[in-house]
Design an enzyme around this catalytic site. Structure first.
Site, PDB file in Angstrom:
ATOM      1  N   ASP A 102      -1.729  -1.291  -3.894  1.00  0.00           N
ATOM      2  CA  ASP A 102      -2.006  -0.462  -5.030  1.00  0.00           C
ATOM      3  C   ASP A 102      -0.968  -0.661  -5.901  1.00  0.00           C
ATOM      4  O   ASP A 102      -0.080  -1.101  -5.642  1.00  0.00           O
ATOM      5  CB  ASP A 102      -2.611   0.998  -4.614  1.00  0.00           C
ATOM      6  CG  ASP A 102      -1.629   1.438  -3.690  1.00  0.00           C
ATOM      7  OD1 ASP A 102      -0.233   1.239  -3.890  1.00  0.00           O
ATOM      8  OD2 ASP A 102      -1.790   2.314  -2.843  1.00  0.00           O
ATOM      9  N   GLU A 156      -6.727 -21.357 -16.376  1.00  0.00           N
ATOM     10  CA  GLU A 156      -7.269 -21.923 -14.963  1.00  0.00           C
ATOM     11  C   GLU A 156      -8.421 -22.882 -15.440  1.00  0.00           C
ATOM     12  O   GLU A 156      -9.440 -22.625 -15.838  1.00  0.00           O
ATOM     13  CB  GLU A 156      -7.913 -21.034 -13.921  1.00  0.00           C
ATOM     14  CG  GLU A 156      -8.168 -21.320 -12.753  1.00  0.00           C
ATOM     15  CD  GLU A 156      -8.873 -20.500 -11.772  1.00  0.00           C
ATOM     16  OE1 GLU A 156      -8.904 -20.876 -10.363  1.00  0.00           O
ATOM     17  OE2 GLU A 156      -9.599 -19.665 -12.312  1.00  0.00           O
ATOM     18  N   ASP A 192      -4.278   3.666   2.817  1.00  0.00           N
ATOM     19  CA  ASP A 192      -5.403   3.337   3.016  1.00  0.00           C
ATOM     20  C   ASP A 192      -5.764   1.904   3.407  1.00  0.00           C
ATOM     21  O   ASP A 192      -7.113   1.728   3.523  1.00  0.00           O
ATOM     22  CB  ASP A 192      -6.430   3.761   1.604  1.00  0.00           C
ATOM     23  CG  ASP A 192      -5.990   3.028   0.576  1.00  0.00           C
ATOM     24  OD1 ASP A 192      -4.976   2.213   0.699  1.00  0.00           O
ATOM     25  OD2 ASP A 192      -6.709   3.370  -0.437  1.00  0.00           O
ATOM     26  N   ASP A 251      -5.790 -18.717  -4.298  1.00  0.00           N
ATOM     27  CA  ASP A 251      -7.050 -19.517  -4.111  1.00  0.00           C
ATOM     28  C   ASP A 251      -6.609 -20.544  -2.886  1.00  0.00           C
ATOM     29  O   ASP A 251      -7.632 -21.258  -2.888  1.00  0.00           O
ATOM     30  CB  ASP A 251      -7.675 -20.027  -5.197  1.00  0.00           C
ATOM     31  CG  ASP A 251      -8.694 -18.725  -5.856  1.00  0.00           C
ATOM     32  OD1 ASP A 251      -8.918 -18.112  -5.193  1.00  0.00           O
ATOM     33  OD2 ASP A 251      -8.578 -19.084  -7.127  1.00  0.00           O
ATOM     34  N   ASN A 259      -0.413   4.598  -0.111  1.00  0.00           N
ATOM     35  CA  ASN A 259      -1.080   5.648   0.188  1.00  0.00           C
ATOM     36  C   ASN A 259      -1.565   5.604   1.623  1.00  0.00           C
ATOM     37  O   ASN A 259      -2.518   6.595   2.082  1.00  0.00           O
ATOM     38  CB  ASN A 259      -2.038   6.348  -0.600  1.00  0.00           C
ATOM     39  CG  ASN A 259      -3.167   5.298  -0.940  1.00  0.00           C
ATOM     40  OD1 ASN A 259      -3.169   4.267  -0.382  1.00  0.00           O
ATOM     41  ND2 ASN A 259      -3.977   5.503  -2.166  1.00  0.00           N
ATOM     42  N   ASP A 287       0.744  -1.381   0.008  1.00  0.00           N
ATOM     43  CA  ASP A 287      -0.206  -0.106  -0.007  1.00  0.00           C
ATOM     44  C   ASP A 287       0.765   1.378  -0.096  1.00  0.00           C
ATOM     45  O   ASP A 287       1.650   1.302   1.010  1.00  0.00           O
ATOM     46  CB  ASP A 287      -0.760  -0.056   1.212  1.00  0.00           C
ATOM     47  CG  ASP A 287      -1.745   1.244   1.535  1.00  0.00           C
ATOM     48  OD1 ASP A 287      -1.934   2.030   0.469  1.00  0.00           O
ATOM     49  OD2 ASP A 287      -1.854   1.513   2.444  1.00  0.00           O
TER      50      ASP A 287
END
Length: 561
Positions: free
Chosen positions: A29, A256, A25, A330, A23, A21
């Site tokens: 990103d 997939e 938040d 997953d 920024n 991250d």
């Protein structure tokens, strides 16, 4: 065997929400990814596979796309994405994007039009049916629990969603829809991306009539996979996609494909058929699942893994190409699932990496794997974020009165959020992932397990991965050599050889925490002349023997003839 850049590559999967991250938040990103590209370059990877960053209401963490040609606000914008591609290419790495075209979001403009009326031009972009006997059109179950059909009052019909109700399935029988998809794919390829990983791509062809699945136990809903996995027109659709789009670019493609076996995989990956380069098999991911699916825990058995890996290695040899992975977004963390994430975390993580990277195929590293990140055990269900976990918990505990502790145990072992906790960059708050509150809690072990510590320690898992990747680049036999299993019946040792021209490799791995004896089979000749890599320090006298004692989770790779 024909040589290709994607056969010789090592691929690194980024799950953007949990990577870095920039920024504060709490959400990873695109600018955060750019910050860490030098880390990936130093690791030695060739290709970055970026999980979805498209516009999305985020019901299923970005796999519900509302605009295929824009970026989710939380991740940045298209200018940030353009910079990411430029920065990746400037470091001589490549980028492949996720392609999610079995379904869209219900907030996609196509679906918003489709649900307006039965005669809307977009109606046939999705799969609509009237109800049957006052109920859903058939008895199929969604992958995320409950019916695979959602009633829509506006037109008094149901739409099919094999996943969340906010992920309506696209109707690939409609040629106009297919052309829209191909145009979108070409738009990204013209921007300069290097290929696609295709989400559940073998679900796009459904059996006409969408019949009920067999239901001997008379459950409310049952899996109907035989009617939508590897359906009747799947090869036609993929060959059309290849002809219209893929064949026009020098790219890699991987599909997939749940429910695909090695024989079917040949059809998807054989070069002269003009479909895909590789598929992701799920068979080895289901070996520790009981008869009632992934949440039905079953002990891992090495003999099952040997049989399955060998079937795929020999089945595709000289015909198709294998994707090599032991975890992804997953799946739970591989060191927790197949190794020992406590006392022997470092040894077993290195062993598993060696086992995988020495097989024939293209290896995939899932973010955090290279520092030995582990599964997480959150205290309460409220700390989990994954729709699959939350739906299953509601169905079994809240609605079904099943023992909460038993269900939580299954989540600890198999839940997808094990892979989605933030990358542990250093030992500061939240593992250095964010200066804010992370969207999902960091694994508390970030103080001990983090990239900063791993980079500083020359004997770390991270540096071991760097060596594995370097060896692959220096030794064509690791890429193209033929696989042969030895000691097929040994319950603790997985050993195999690779052969290429007049060279051989011997790969020996101990999947147990016991000391075990390795003895080369009498009918097999191998003369070692170099120890390529091992996860324990060896005396020089040990380094060229063909019979030896393996310590817990020990692995050795010998080169010889």
């Amino acid at each position: 065997m024909e040589k290709s850049w994607w056969k010789e590559s090592v691929i690194y999967q980024i799950y953007p929400r949990s990577f870095k991250d920039s920024n504060g938040d709490g959400i990873g990103d695109i600018k955060g990814i750019i910050e860490k590209l030098d880390y990936l370059k130093k690791l030695g990877v060739d290709v970055i596979w970026l999980s979805p960053v498209y516009k999305s209401p985020n019901d299923d963490n970005g796999y519900d796309i509302s605009n295929y040609q824009d970026v989710m606000d939380e991740f940045g914008n298209l200018e940030d994405w353009d910079q990411l591609l430029h920065e990746i290419h400037s470091r001589s790495m490549k980028l492949i994007m996720d392609l999610v075209v079995n379904h869209s979001s219900d907030e996609h403009a196509w679906f918003e039009e489709s649900r307006k009326s039965k005669d809307n031009p977009y109606r046939d972009y999705y799969i609509w049916r009237p109800g049957k006997d006052g109920k859903e059109p058939n008895n199929w179950e969604s992958a995320f629990s409950g019916s695979a059909w959602q009633y829509d009052e506006n037109t008094d019909e149901y739409y099919l969603h094999l996943f969340s109700k906010k992920q309506p399935d696209l109707n690939w029988e409609n040629p106009t829809l297919r052309n829209e998809v191909y145009k979108m794919m070409a738009w990204w390829l013209d921007k300069g991306i290097d290929g696609f990983r295709m989400d559940v791509i073998n679900f796009i062809s459904k059996v006409p009539g969408l019949p009920d699945a067999a239901n001997p136990e008379e459950k409310a809903y049952v899996g109907g996979g035989q009617y939508y996995m590897n359906g009747p027109r799947i090869h036609e659709f993929l060959q059309e996609m290849n002809k219209e789009v893929l064949s026009k670019y020098d790219i890699m493609t991987v599909g997939e494909m749940p429910g695909v076996d090695a024989e079917e995989a040949k059809l998807y990956t054989e070069q002269n058929r003009g479909e895909l380069n590789m598929v992701f098999t799920f068979e080895h991911m289901d070996l520790d699942s009981g008869p009632n699916g992934k949440w039905d825990l079953k002990p891992f058995n090495l003999l099952d893994l040997k049989e399955n890996i060998t079937k795929w290695q020999t089945g595709l040899q000289g015909v198709g190409w294998n994707s090599l992975y032991l975890n992804n977004h997953d799946q739970p963390r591989m060191v927790s699932r197949f190794g020992n994430d406590q006392e022997y975390r470092i040894e077993s993580a290195k062993m598993l990496a060696t086992f995988l990277h020495m097989l024939q195929g293209t290896p995939y590293i899932y973010q955090g794997e290279e520092i030995g990140m582990t599964n997480v055990c959150f205290d309460t269900i409220d700390e989990y974020r994954d729709i699959e976990i939350l739906n299953m918990y509601k169905e079994k505990v809240i609605d079904g009165n099943m023992d909460q502790n038993k269900v939580l145990e299954s989540i600890y072992v198999k839940g997808r959020d094990n892979a989605r906790t933030p990358i542990q960059w250093d030992d500061t708050d939240h593992g250095g992932f964010t200066s804010g509150q992370p969207w999902i809690k960091a694994n508390p072990n970030y103080k001990q397990i983090n990239a900063k510590q791993a980079i500083q320690d020359p004997n770390s898992i991270y540096h071991y991965y760097r060596k594995l990747i370097r060896l692959r680049k220096e030794n064509e036999i690791i890429v193209y050599g033929e696989y042969e299993l030895i000691l097929a019946e040994h319950e603790q040792i997985f050993a195999y050889t690779r052969s290429y021209h007049d060279e051989k490799l011997l790969i020996v791995t101990n999947f147990s925490e016991e000391q075990v004896e390795f003895v080369m089979p009498k009918d097999y000749t191998f003369t070692p002349n170099e120890l390529l890599i091992s996860n324990y320090v060896l005396e020089e006298t040990e380094a060229k023997r063909t019979s030896f004692t393996l310590r817990p989770y020990e692995t050795r790779v010998y080169k010889g003839y």
